[in-house]
Design a protein around this motif. Structure first.
Motif, PDB file in Angstrom:
ATOM      1  N   THR A  14      63.872  16.800  23.928  1.00 20.02           N
ATOM      2  CA  THR A  14      64.526  17.585  24.982  1.00 20.02           C
ATOM      3  C   THR A  14      64.902  16.698  26.176  1.00 20.02           C
ATOM      4  O   THR A  14      65.459  17.190  27.152  1.00 20.02           O
ATOM      5  CB  THR A  14      63.607  18.725  25.484  1.00 20.02           C
ATOM      6  OG1 THR A  14      62.358  18.152  25.843  1.00 20.02           O
ATOM      7  CG2 THR A  14      63.420  19.806  24.434  1.00 20.02           C
ATOM      8  N   THR A  36      58.441  20.502  21.994  1.00 15.70           N
ATOM      9  CA  THR A  36      58.709  20.725  23.413  1.00 15.70           C
ATOM     10  C   THR A  36      57.575  21.579  23.956  1.00 15.70           C
ATOM     11  O   THR A  36      56.941  22.313  23.193  1.00 15.70           O
ATOM     12  CB  THR A  36      60.047  21.445  23.634  1.00 15.70           C
ATOM     13  OG1 THR A  36      60.192  21.716  25.041  1.00 15.70           O
ATOM     14  CG2 THR A  36      60.135  22.767  22.874  1.00 15.70           C
ATOM     15  N   ARG A  37      57.359  21.479  25.267  1.00 15.89           N
ATOM     16  CA  ARG A  37      56.337  22.353  25.864  1.00 15.89           C
ATOM     17  C   ARG A  37      56.932  23.700  26.249  1.00 15.89           C
ATOM     18  O   ARG A  37      56.218  24.591  26.643  1.00 15.89           O
ATOM     19  CB  ARG A  37      55.715  21.659  27.090  1.00 15.89           C
ATOM     20  CG  ARG A  37      54.852  20.453  26.708  1.00 15.89           C
ATOM     21  CD  ARG A  37      54.632  19.552  27.894  1.00 15.89           C
ATOM     22  NE  ARG A  37      55.889  19.041  28.407  1.00 15.89           N
ATOM     23  CZ  ARG A  37      56.030  18.387  29.546  1.00 15.89           C
ATOM     24  NH1 ARG A  37      54.978  18.141  30.291  1.00 15.89           N
ATOM     25  NH2 ARG A  37      57.213  17.953  29.942  1.00 15.89           N
ATOM     26  N   LEU A  79      57.402   7.975  24.776  1.00 12.62           N
ATOM     27  CA  LEU A  79      56.460   8.808  25.522  1.00 12.62           C
ATOM     28  C   LEU A  79      56.712   8.681  27.018  1.00 12.62           C
ATOM     29  O   LEU A  79      57.523   7.871  27.453  1.00 12.62           O
ATOM     30  CB  LEU A  79      55.035   8.380  25.167  1.00 12.62           C
ATOM     31  CG  LEU A  79      54.719   8.500  23.670  1.00 12.62           C
ATOM     32  CD1 LEU A  79      53.415   7.796  23.332  1.00 12.62           C
ATOM     33  CD2 LEU A  79      54.646   9.962  23.263  1.00 12.62           C
ATOM     34  N   LYS A 138      53.206  -0.092  28.286  1.00 11.29           N
ATOM     35  CA  LYS A 138      54.272  -0.121  27.274  1.00 11.29           C
ATOM     36  C   LYS A 138      54.002  -1.237  26.248  1.00 11.29           C
ATOM     37  O   LYS A 138      54.278  -1.084  25.057  1.00 11.29           O
ATOM     38  CB  LYS A 138      55.642  -0.333  27.928  1.00 11.29           C
ATOM     39  CG  LYS A 138      56.075   0.784  28.883  1.00 11.29           C
ATOM     40  CD  LYS A 138      56.369   2.088  28.166  1.00 11.29           C
ATOM     41  CE  LYS A 138      57.034   3.096  29.090  1.00 11.29           C
ATOM     42  NZ  LYS A 138      57.104   4.443  28.536  1.00 11.29           N
ATOM     43  N   ASN A 164      69.801   7.140  36.201  1.00 16.47           N
ATOM     44  CA  ASN A 164      68.955   7.140  37.403  1.00 16.47           C
ATOM     45  C   ASN A 164      69.778   7.385  38.669  1.00 16.47           C
ATOM     46  O   ASN A 164      69.223   7.723  39.713  1.00 16.47           O
ATOM     47  CB  ASN A 164      68.238   5.785  37.569  1.00 16.47           C
ATOM     48  CG  ASN A 164      67.174   5.565  36.512  1.00 16.47           C
ATOM     49  OD1 ASN A 164      66.697   6.514  35.905  1.00 16.47           O
ATOM     50  ND2 ASN A 164      66.812   4.319  36.271  1.00 16.47           N
ATOM     51  N   LYS A 169      67.419  12.582  37.651  1.00 17.09           N
ATOM     52  CA  LYS A 169      66.619  11.354  37.714  1.00 17.09           C
ATOM     53  C   LYS A 169      66.736  10.647  39.061  1.00 17.09           C
ATOM     54  O   LYS A 169      65.864   9.860  39.427  1.00 17.09           O
ATOM     55  CB  LYS A 169      67.012  10.417  36.570  1.00 17.09           C
ATOM     56  CG  LYS A 169      66.551  10.931  35.196  1.00 17.09           C
ATOM     57  CD  LYS A 169      66.674   9.874  34.139  1.00 17.09           C
ATOM     58  CE  LYS A 169      66.261  10.373  32.763  1.00 17.09           C
ATOM     59  NZ  LYS A 169      64.836  10.734  32.670  1.00 17.09           N
TER      60      LYS A 169
HETATM   61  N1  LIG Z   1      64.703   5.665  33.622  1.00 16.28           N
HETATM   62  C1  LIG Z   1      64.718   4.375  33.341  1.00 16.28           C
HETATM   63  O1  LIG Z   1      65.421   3.581  33.983  1.00 16.28           O
HETATM   64  C2  LIG Z   1      63.875   3.855  32.191  1.00 16.28           C
HETATM   65  C3  LIG Z   1      64.023   2.513  31.809  1.00 16.28           C
HETATM   66  C4  LIG Z   1      63.243   2.038  30.758  1.00 16.28           C
HETATM   67  C5  LIG Z   1      62.348   2.870  30.107  1.00 16.28           C
HETATM   68  N2  LIG Z   1      62.232   4.168  30.521  1.00 16.28           N
HETATM   69  C6  LIG Z   1      61.252   5.024  29.816  1.00 16.28           C
HETATM   70  O2  LIG Z   1      61.935   6.117  29.228  1.00 16.28           O
HETATM   71  C7  LIG Z   1      60.985   7.174  29.022  1.00 16.28           C
HETATM   72  C8  LIG Z   1      61.625   8.474  29.435  1.00 16.28           C
HETATM   73  O3  LIG Z   1      62.732   8.729  28.620  1.00 16.28           O
HETATM   74  P1  LIG Z   1      63.783   9.816  29.059  1.00 16.28           P
HETATM   75  O4  LIG Z   1      64.221   9.528  30.470  1.00 16.28           O
HETATM   76  O5  LIG Z   1      64.789   9.871  27.993  1.00 16.28           O
HETATM   77  O6  LIG Z   1      62.866  11.128  29.091  1.00 16.28           O
HETATM   78  P2  LIG Z   1      63.105  12.434  29.968  1.00 16.28           P
HETATM   79  O7  LIG Z   1      64.544  12.779  29.982  1.00 16.28           O
HETATM   80  O8  LIG Z   1      62.412  12.272  31.278  1.00 16.28           O
HETATM   81  O9  LIG Z   1      62.357  13.526  29.108  1.00 16.28           O
HETATM   82  C9  LIG Z   1      60.952  13.587  29.049  1.00 16.28           C
HETATM   83  C10 LIG Z   1      60.567  14.152  27.689  1.00 16.28           C
HETATM   84  O10 LIG Z   1      59.179  14.019  27.501  1.00 16.28           O
HETATM   85  C11 LIG Z   1      58.664  15.263  27.037  1.00 16.28           C
HETATM   86  N3  LIG Z   1      57.283  15.334  27.514  1.00 16.28           N
HETATM   87  C12 LIG Z   1      56.810  14.884  28.686  1.00 16.28           C
HETATM   88  N4  LIG Z   1      55.488  15.065  28.757  1.00 16.28           N
HETATM   89  C13 LIG Z   1      55.110  15.642  27.596  1.00 16.28           C
HETATM   90  C14 LIG Z   1      53.872  16.062  27.070  1.00 16.28           C
HETATM   91  N5  LIG Z   1      52.729  15.944  27.761  1.00 16.28           N
HETATM   92  N6  LIG Z   1      53.849  16.599  25.847  1.00 16.28           N
HETATM   93  C15 LIG Z   1      54.981  16.743  25.150  1.00 16.28           C
HETATM   94  N7  LIG Z   1      56.197  16.362  25.588  1.00 16.28           N
HETATM   95  C16 LIG Z   1      56.255  15.813  26.804  1.00 16.28           C
HETATM   96  C17 LIG Z   1      59.590  16.317  27.620  1.00 16.28           C
HETATM   97  O11 LIG Z   1      59.548  17.464  26.796  1.00 16.28           O
HETATM   98  P3  LIG Z   1      59.454  18.967  27.330  1.00 16.28           P
HETATM   99  O12 LIG Z   1      59.612  18.932  28.827  1.00 16.28           O
HETATM  100  O13 LIG Z   1      60.568  19.706  26.638  1.00 16.28           O
HETATM  101  O14 LIG Z   1      58.122  19.422  26.887  1.00 16.28           O
HETATM  102  C18 LIG Z   1      60.932  15.596  27.503  1.00 16.28           C
HETATM  103  O15 LIG Z   1      61.462  15.732  26.200  1.00 16.28           O
HETATM  104  C19 LIG Z   1      59.762   6.829  29.878  1.00 16.28           C
HETATM  105  O16 LIG Z   1      58.714   6.415  29.050  1.00 16.28           O
HETATM  106  C20 LIG Z   1      60.223   5.671  30.738  1.00 16.28           C
HETATM  107  O17 LIG Z   1      59.174   4.794  31.036  1.00 16.28           O
HETATM  108  C21 LIG Z   1      62.977   4.682  31.531  1.00 16.28           C
END
Ligand SMILES: NC(=O)c1ccc[n+]([C@@H]2O[C@H](COP(=O)([O-])OP(=O)(O)OC[C@H]3O[C@@H](n4cnc5c(N)ncnc54)[C@H](OP(=O)(O)O)[C@@H]3O)[C@@H](O)[C@H]2O)c1
Length: 308
Positions: A14, A36-37, A79, A138, A164, A169
């Motif tokens: 999601t 998903t939650r 994650l 990580k 971002n 974000k």
């Molecule tokens: N932003 C950056 O510049 C950047 C750069 C490098 C790496 N990253 C990494 O990318 C990752 C985030 O990716 P994204 O931005 O694509 O994610 P995102 O859009 O923030 O989405 C977060 C996802 O995690 C799920 N989630 C969160 N906590 C959960 C839990 N306790 N149990 C089950 N599901 C959970 C949410 O699901 P529901 O809410 O539907 O449950 C949702 O699908 C992070 O690990 C971050 O460190 C980010």
């Protein structure tokens, strides 16, 4: 390879990168399982509509995860850090990997961060800082994947997301939309690699489709690269307010003064050298990359909503 035989458990389906991947996999008729939650969120409903097998589950819930991962032969591991409980991400990772192994998953593509490449190269990160903890976490996830003995694994290491700069974000960088400036420990010369999350999905699909070629590789991911002010200029133009967003570059002394391990300035200092860890030519040879201009065109509604 008969595509319809594959079933992928996609973490964070999601979310941004997981969502893009789930869509691409469904486009090539692969089966996608996800959790998903909140089954009634817009993102969850969209996944259901595209035929994703979706369970309501928190990643701490091993029984529900078992149910969801059953029948999968591939895993996209992505994650979320928990800033209040820094060990939670790795705990959840161990649970998911154990269940995946027992369920007969053969291939894992794990999305971590470009920070792991920098950590491996001993780039100076303030000891004990939140950034150092994040990178170490990580890296530990990558090690856990290796240690579980899957037949194939690949690490994707994303740089700073283009997303971002947009809602939701942008809240971590709220100064950019609230005050039209970005105070950063990067310099005027820093070439910042930035990444369209949709491109992460392209690399994940490439790895899933060719596990042998991608086996054991760790790939720094970016889609485009430019100076910070150039990024902000493109953003201002896309928002219909050219020249309205300015980069404020901290001096080394100012950065050191803030660099107490908790501020975000330390993060940006690491970003000074991020471009050393991506090879855009190599990436282009694997998949077409999205320029920041094209990203802003595609996301024009989000640009409008963020920079009203
Ligand atoms: N932003 C950056 O510049 C950047 C750069 C490098 C790496 N990253 C990494 O990318 C990752 C985030 O990716 P994204 O931005 O694509 O994610 P995102 O859009 O923030 O989405 C977060 C996802 O995690 C799920 N989630 C969160 N906590 C959960 C839990 N306790 N149990 C089950 N599901 C959970 C949410 O699901 P529901 O809410 O539907 O449950 C949702 O699908 C992070 O690990 C971050 O460190 C980010």
């Amino acid at each position: 390879m008969s595509s319809s035989n594959h079933t992928v458990f996609v973490c964070s389906a999601t979310g941004y990168q997981g969502g893009a991947l789930a869509r691409r996999l469904r486009e090539i008729s692969w089966n996608v399982h996800a959790t998903t939650r909140n089954l009634s969120s817009a993102a969850a409903i969209a996944l259901k509509d595209m035929g994703v097998h979706l369970n309501e589950c928190d990643w701490d819930n091993a029984a529900a995860l078992k149910d969801s991962i059953k029948g999968c032969d591939k895993l996209f591991l992505c994650l979320m850090p928990d800033w209040d409980d820094p060990s939670r991400e790795l705990r959840q990772c161990q649970i998911i990997l154990q269940i995946a192994k027992e369920a007969g998953v053969k291939q894992v593509v794990s999305s971590t961060t470009l920070g792991v490449s920098q950590l491996d190269a001993n780039v100076r990160v303030y000891p004990g800082s939140f950034m150092e903890k994040h990178m170490l976490n990580k890296k530990a996830i990558e090690k856990a994947v290796e240690d579980h003995g899957f037949e194939y694994f690949t690490f994707l290491r994303p740089t700073f997301f283009m997303a971002n700069f947009l809602k939701p974000k942008v809240k971590r960088y709220s100064e950019i939309c609230d005050h039209r400036r970005w105070t950063t420990a990067m310099t005027n010369e820093t070439q910042l690699p930035i990444l369209d999350h949709v491109d992460i999905a392209k690399f994940a699909v490439a790895a899933f489709q060719d596990p042998v070629t991608f086996y054991g590789r760790a790939i720094g991911l970016a889609s485009d690269q430019m100076r910070v002010q150039e990024i902000l200029d493109l953003l201002g133009e896309a928002a219909g307010q050219p020249g309205s967003i300015r980069a404020i570059f901290l001096t080394d002394e100012e950065t050191e003064a803030q660099d107490d391990g908790t501020s975000f300035a330390s993060t940006h200092k690491v970003l000074r050298t991020a471009s050393d860890y991506v090879d855009l030519d190599l990436l282009r040879a694997i998949a077409p990359l999205t320029t920041f201009k094209d990203f802003l065109k595609r996301e024009k509604e989000a640009v409008k909503q963020t920079y009203t």
